[in-house]
Design a protein around this motif. Structure first.
Motif, PDB file in Angstrom:
ATOM      1  N   ALA A  19       0.841  -1.194   0.000  1.00 26.64           N
ATOM      2  CA  ALA A  19       0.000   0.000   0.000  1.00 26.64           C
ATOM      3  C   ALA A  19       0.876   1.245   0.000  1.00 26.64           C
ATOM      4  CB  ALA A  19      -0.917  -0.007   1.218  1.00 26.64           C
ATOM      5  N   PHE A 123      -4.211   6.942  -2.423  1.00 30.46           N
ATOM      6  CA  PHE A 123      -3.877   5.649  -1.838  1.00 30.46           C
ATOM      7  C   PHE A 123      -3.926   4.603  -2.940  1.00 30.46           C
ATOM      8  CE2 PHE A 123      -6.008   8.274   1.299  1.00 30.46           C
ATOM      9  CZ  PHE A 123      -5.100   8.270   2.341  1.00 30.46           C
ATOM     10  N   THR A 125      -2.624   0.521  -4.128  1.00 27.43           N
ATOM     11  CA  THR A 125      -2.067  -0.769  -3.732  1.00 27.43           C
ATOM     12  C   THR A 125      -1.460  -1.419  -4.961  1.00 27.43           C
ATOM     13  OG1 THR A 125      -3.763  -1.010  -2.040  1.00 27.43           O
ATOM     14  CG2 THR A 125      -2.569  -2.997  -2.682  1.00 27.43           C
TER      15      THR A 125
END
Length: 143
Positions: A19, A123, A125
């Motif tokens: 992440a 954000f 991943t």
């Protein structure tokens, strides 16, 4: 005839998702590699460095867009805006980049990264594999 002067590559295959939290206007390097363009090699003076990168994105939390960047010695030389649609499904999105750079002589460091182009924090991943290669080519026939 064109010849390969130098080659550098890195691969990352994390044992799970990684992440990333990217502040507004910032970039985060994922992989780096380097090539050596020696001044004593006549082929070096007409060099081109072919940069190839591949990143797998598993999930991006709003906003759903970002930039993929390539940096040379800390300066962005390539930027591509990416917008992923439908990232809520478990489908992994693969992003490939290709750039050709006319590099100066010496040891040249490159970095593949992700840049936040949004006003808020992004954000993302990523999952493996992530691959980044640099091939320095020079000599006759290199345009």
């Amino acid at each position: 005839m064109a010849t390969i002067i130098s080659y550098g590559s890195k691969a990352l295959n994390p044992l799970g998702a990684v992440a990333l939290t990217i502040p507004p206007g910032q970039n985060i390097g994922i992989l780096d590699t380097s090539v050596v363009i020696p001044p004593e090699n006549p082929a070096s003076f007409s060099n081109r460095v072919e940069l190839k990168g591949s990143i797998n994105i598993d999930q991006i939390v709003t906003p759903d867009n970002f930039n993929v960047v390539i940096l040379r010695a800390g300066t962005v030389i390539y930027r591509s805006h990416i917008r992923l649609v439908g990232t809520a499904n478990p489908e992994i999105k693969q992003i490939n980049v290709l750039w050709v750079d006319g590099a100066p002589l010496g040891v040249i460091n490159y970095q593949l990264g992700i840049e936040n182009s949004n006003p808020g924090t992004t954000f993302i991943t990523i999952v493996g594999p992530v691959v980044f290669t640099a091939t320095a080519i020079g000599g006759d026939g290199v345009i």
